[in-house]
Enzyme design. Structure first.
Site, PDB file in Angstrom:
ATOM      1  N   HIS A  61       0.851  -1.184   0.000  1.00  7.25           N
ATOM      2  CA  HIS A  61       0.000   0.000   0.000  1.00  7.25           C
ATOM      3  C   HIS A  61       0.891   1.239   0.000  1.00  7.25           C
ATOM      4  O   HIS A  61       1.627   1.468   0.955  1.00  7.25           O
ATOM      5  CB  HIS A  61      -0.917   0.004   1.227  1.00  7.25           C
ATOM      6  CG  HIS A  61      -1.775  -1.217   1.328  1.00  7.25           C
ATOM      7  ND1 HIS A  61      -1.340  -2.371   1.936  1.00  7.25           N
ATOM      8  CD2 HIS A  61      -3.030  -1.473   0.889  1.00  7.25           C
ATOM      9  CE1 HIS A  61      -2.311  -3.282   1.870  1.00  7.25           C
ATOM     10  NE2 HIS A  61      -3.342  -2.769   1.231  1.00  7.25           N
ATOM     11  N   LEU A  62       0.825   2.003  -1.075  1.00  5.18           N
ATOM     12  CA  LEU A  62       1.630   3.222  -1.185  1.00  5.18           C
ATOM     13  C   LEU A  62       0.832   4.479  -0.851  1.00  5.18           C
ATOM     14  O   LEU A  62       1.400   5.563  -0.776  1.00  5.18           O
ATOM     15  CB  LEU A  62       2.240   3.336  -2.589  1.00  5.18           C
ATOM     16  CG  LEU A  62       3.242   2.249  -2.969  1.00  5.18           C
ATOM     17  CD1 LEU A  62       3.775   2.486  -4.376  1.00  5.18           C
ATOM     18  CD2 LEU A  62       4.392   2.173  -1.966  1.00  5.18           C
ATOM     19  N   ASN A  93      -6.386   0.915  -3.034  1.00  4.22           N
ATOM     20  CA  ASN A  93      -7.195   1.625  -2.032  1.00  4.22           C
ATOM     21  C   ASN A  93      -6.714   3.070  -1.894  1.00  4.22           C
ATOM     22  O   ASN A  93      -6.384   3.550  -0.815  1.00  4.22           O
ATOM     23  CB  ASN A  93      -7.174   0.902  -0.686  1.00  4.22           C
ATOM     24  CG  ASN A  93      -5.783   0.828  -0.067  1.00  4.22           C
ATOM     25  OD1 ASN A  93      -4.780   0.823  -0.778  1.00  4.22           O
ATOM     26  ND2 ASN A  93      -5.730   0.757   1.246  1.00  4.22           N
ATOM     27  N   ASP A 151      -8.898  -5.107  -2.904  1.00  3.62           N
ATOM     28  CA  ASP A 151      -7.987  -4.962  -1.763  1.00  3.62           C
ATOM     29  C   ASP A 151      -8.662  -5.349  -0.459  1.00  3.62           C
ATOM     30  O   ASP A 151      -9.091  -6.476  -0.323  1.00  3.62           O
ATOM     31  CB  ASP A 151      -7.423  -3.539  -1.731  1.00  3.62           C
ATOM     32  CG  ASP A 151      -6.368  -3.352  -0.652  1.00  3.62           C
ATOM     33  OD1 ASP A 151      -5.620  -4.309  -0.398  1.00  3.62           O
ATOM     34  OD2 ASP A 151      -6.296  -2.267  -0.061  1.00  3.62           O
ATOM     35  N   HIS A 178      -8.783 -10.166  -1.208  1.00  3.66           N
ATOM     36  CA  HIS A 178      -8.811 -10.110   0.256  1.00  3.66           C
ATOM     37  C   HIS A 178     -10.088 -10.818   0.652  1.00  3.66           C
ATOM     38  O   HIS A 178     -11.183 -10.373   0.282  1.00  3.66           O
ATOM     39  CB  HIS A 178      -8.808  -8.652   0.709  1.00  3.66           C
ATOM     40  CG  HIS A 178      -9.089  -8.459   2.181  1.00  3.66           C
ATOM     41  ND1 HIS A 178      -8.111  -8.115   3.073  1.00  3.66           N
ATOM     42  CD2 HIS A 178     -10.241  -8.550   2.897  1.00  3.66           C
ATOM     43  CE1 HIS A 178      -8.644  -7.997   4.286  1.00  3.66           C
ATOM     44  NE2 HIS A 178      -9.937  -8.259   4.197  1.00  3.66           N
ATOM     45  N   ASN A 277      -5.040  -6.811   9.395  1.00  5.02           N
ATOM     46  CA  ASN A 277      -6.158  -7.571   8.853  1.00  5.02           C
ATOM     47  C   ASN A 277      -5.699  -8.336   7.621  1.00  5.02           C
ATOM     48  O   ASN A 277      -5.291  -7.709   6.644  1.00  5.02           O
ATOM     49  CB  ASN A 277      -7.303  -6.613   8.489  1.00  5.02           C
ATOM     50  CG  ASN A 277      -8.589  -7.353   8.179  1.00  5.02           C
ATOM     51  OD1 ASN A 277      -8.713  -8.530   8.466  1.00  5.02           O
ATOM     52  ND2 ASN A 277      -9.543  -6.659   7.577  1.00  5.02           N
ATOM     53  N   ASP A 304       2.328  -7.074   2.582  1.00  3.46           N
ATOM     54  CA  ASP A 304       1.131  -6.315   2.949  1.00  3.46           C
ATOM     55  C   ASP A 304       1.536  -5.023   3.663  1.00  3.46           C
ATOM     56  O   ASP A 304       0.905  -4.611   4.647  1.00  3.46           O
ATOM     57  CB  ASP A 304       0.190  -7.151   3.817  1.00  3.46           C
ATOM     58  CG  ASP A 304      -1.197  -6.533   3.983  1.00  3.46           C
ATOM     59  OD1 ASP A 304      -1.513  -5.579   3.242  1.00  3.46           O
ATOM     60  OD2 ASP A 304      -1.951  -6.994   4.859  1.00  3.46           O
ATOM     61  N   HIS A 308       0.618   3.597   8.555  1.00  2.00           N
ATOM     62  CA  HIS A 308      -0.341   4.524   9.143  1.00  2.00           C
ATOM     63  C   HIS A 308       0.422   5.527  10.000  1.00  2.00           C
ATOM     64  O   HIS A 308       1.573   5.295  10.381  1.00  2.00           O
ATOM     65  CB  HIS A 308      -1.362   3.787  10.013  1.00  2.00           C
ATOM     66  CG  HIS A 308      -2.251   2.850   9.259  1.00  2.00           C
ATOM     67  ND1 HIS A 308      -3.226   3.287   8.388  1.00  2.00           N
ATOM     68  CD2 HIS A 308      -2.305   1.490   9.233  1.00  2.00           C
ATOM     69  CE1 HIS A 308      -3.850   2.238   7.870  1.00  2.00           C
ATOM     70  NE2 HIS A 308      -3.306   1.135   8.368  1.00  2.00           N
ATOM     71  N   PHE A 322      -6.287  -1.055  10.769  1.00  2.08           N
ATOM     72  CA  PHE A 322      -5.531  -2.297  10.602  1.00  2.08           C
ATOM     73  C   PHE A 322      -4.265  -2.025   9.784  1.00  2.08           C
ATOM     74  O   PHE A 322      -4.279  -1.214   8.859  1.00  2.08           O
ATOM     75  CB  PHE A 322      -6.374  -3.327   9.844  1.00  2.08           C
ATOM     76  CG  PHE A 322      -7.565  -3.851  10.584  1.00  2.08           C
ATOM     77  CD1 PHE A 322      -7.419  -4.857  11.522  1.00  2.08           C
ATOM     78  CD2 PHE A 322      -8.843  -3.356  10.330  1.00  2.08           C
ATOM     79  CE1 PHE A 322      -8.523  -5.367  12.195  1.00  2.08           C
ATOM     80  CE2 PHE A 322      -9.953  -3.858  10.984  1.00  2.08           C
ATOM     81  CZ  PHE A 322      -9.796  -4.863  11.923  1.00  2.08           C
TER      82      PHE A 322
END
Length: 428
Positions: A61-62, A93, A151, A178, A277, A304, A308, A322
């Site tokens: 996730h970028l 996402n 995702d 997912h 998650n 994954d 955050h 998550f």
């Protein structure tokens, strides 16, 4: 620029470490041998370290566009380079979601401007990842979509997933899932097990994942589609995938480093840096995941990577988002906890992080051979260091591994023959 990597060690087909020098010219591996002599080339002395193909991570996730406070393509791909990764696949996402040609082209433009390593963009399966309307599969493929996934949102309606699989199969593309049945989440924040009961936290049962995989493998069989399962986390999921493969269904799967190393009972108090998650599961699940890798049920490892902010994670384990950051700890974590403890071999680990994901998605990467693109990582298998999030190049410092002593740290990363990261120097 041409380079010569001297005094390295490479892995033979049977897993032996062999002394080798590697010459890089015009972005390709030009020569592999011993006692190679430099000729107007920059020389890097590997000092006996492992020289491996650049690592491949097909689940990251970028955050950009839309979540730049968590990560950017610039910071994320520098963190990837530091972790030894040269090919990564970015989840959709983002805001906007790459669900149209216009939105996907925007993502591609940002990648072209900012990425330090190769970024393969996913497109979503449905418009806005809402599960109600399918995207234009052929047009998104023509504009560079790597594969299709919603995702972190499981496709809830079987008819919608079946229709998506048929469209993907018609253009020889993969559906990446997912797997989570929303009716079985029950507001959970951690695995439903001993820890959730002890702490009084709502738990996510294992069947939340496995029942959707069971549905989807039958849909994939009917659609003749390549169906790939993200971050497998339960023993039941491993069993379903194993049985599906035995039945000849075209299903593949990945596992994340944290699920191979940690269980829910490793969560200290209610530390939100241990919240992801799917959640950390039981020791029986962890052992099943390792067994699934070893017997080929699970095809490869993917981080994954999910950065955050500290403020977001400070909301506590029930309300915090998550996800954990993964690029900069993945290889040393697995090398220390699984290779050095004789759970798997170094050759197996390198393969699961290079050639195996590449072969699963028919990518020409993850190879260390003459003529291949010069995506290379040099890894120090001897020096022990503590995990210190303050040294991360990722914006995300949210890791459960702070203070853990690990060996197997990448020190040099080449992408397409260019030196993109070297320990002790500023980013290029």
């Amino acid at each position: 620029m041409s380079w010569l990597i001297k005094n390295g060690q490479i892995l033979s087909e049977n897993g032996e470490l062999l002394s080798a020098d590697i010459r890089i010219q015009d972005g390709k591996i030009a020569e592999i041998g011993t006692d190679l002599t430099a000729s107007n080339e920059e020389v890097i002395d590997a000092g006996g370290s492992l020289v491996a193909p650049g690592l491949v991570d097909l689940h990251v996730h970028l955050r950009e566009p839309g979540g730049e406070h968590k990560e950017t393509i610039d910071s994320g791909t520098m963190a990837a380079a530091k972790g030894g990764f040269t090919t990564i696949a970015a989840m959709p996402n983002t805001r906007p979601v790459p669900d149209t040609v216009e939105n996907l082209q925007k993502v591609n433009g940002l990648i072209d401007q900012k990425a330090h390593v190769r970024v393969l963009p996913y497109a979503s399966i449905t418009i806005r990842q809402a599960g109600k309307e399918l995207v234009d599969f052929p047009l998104l493929k023509e504009n560079g979509a790597f594969a299709y996934t919603d995702d972190g949102v499981g496709i809830q309606e079987a008819g919608m997933m079946h229709a998506a699989m048929k469209k993907a199969a018609a253009i020889d593309m993969a559906i990446v899932a997912h797997c989570e049945d929303n009716s079985l989440i029950y507001g959970g924040a951690v695995h439903e097990g001993e820890y959730s009961k002890r702490e009084g936290i709502p738990g996510i049962p294992a069947i939340c994942e496995s029942v959707q995989i069971a549905r989807d493998v039958l849909l994939a069989e009917a659609a003749n589609c390549h169906y790939h399962v993200c971050h497998v986390s339960t023993k039941e999921s491993v069993r379903v995938i194993r049985d599906a493969k035995k039945a000849g269904i075209r299903v593949t799967g990945e596992v994340s480093p944290h699920h191979l190393v940690l269980t829910d009972l490793d969560i200290p108090d209610q530390d939100p840096n241990f919240k992801m998650n799917p959640p950390l599961r039981s020791s029986a699940d962890k052992e099943a995941l390792i067994g699934g890798l070893l017997d080929g049920t699970i095809d490869f490892i993917a981080t994954d990577h999910a950065p955050h902010t500290a403020e977001e994670k400070a909301a506590g384990i029930q309300k915090a988002p998550f996800g954990i950051t993964g690029f900069e700890t993945a290889f040393p974590l697995l090398y220390t906890e699984l290779v050095q403890k004789n759970v798997m071999t170094l050759k197996q680990l390198v393969d699961w992080m290079t050639i195996k994901p590449s072969e699963t998605f028919n990518l020409p990467f993850g190879r260390l051979e003459v003529g291949a693109v010069a995506d290379i990582t040099v890894i120090d298998l001897e020096t022990e260091k503590e995990v210190d999030p303050e040294t991360f190049l990722s914006k995300g410092k949210n890791t459960p591994f702070t203070g853990r002593k690990l060996t197997g740290w990448p020190t040099v990363t080449f992408f397409e023959g260019n030196l993109v990261w070297q320990e002790g120097t500023k980013q290029s």
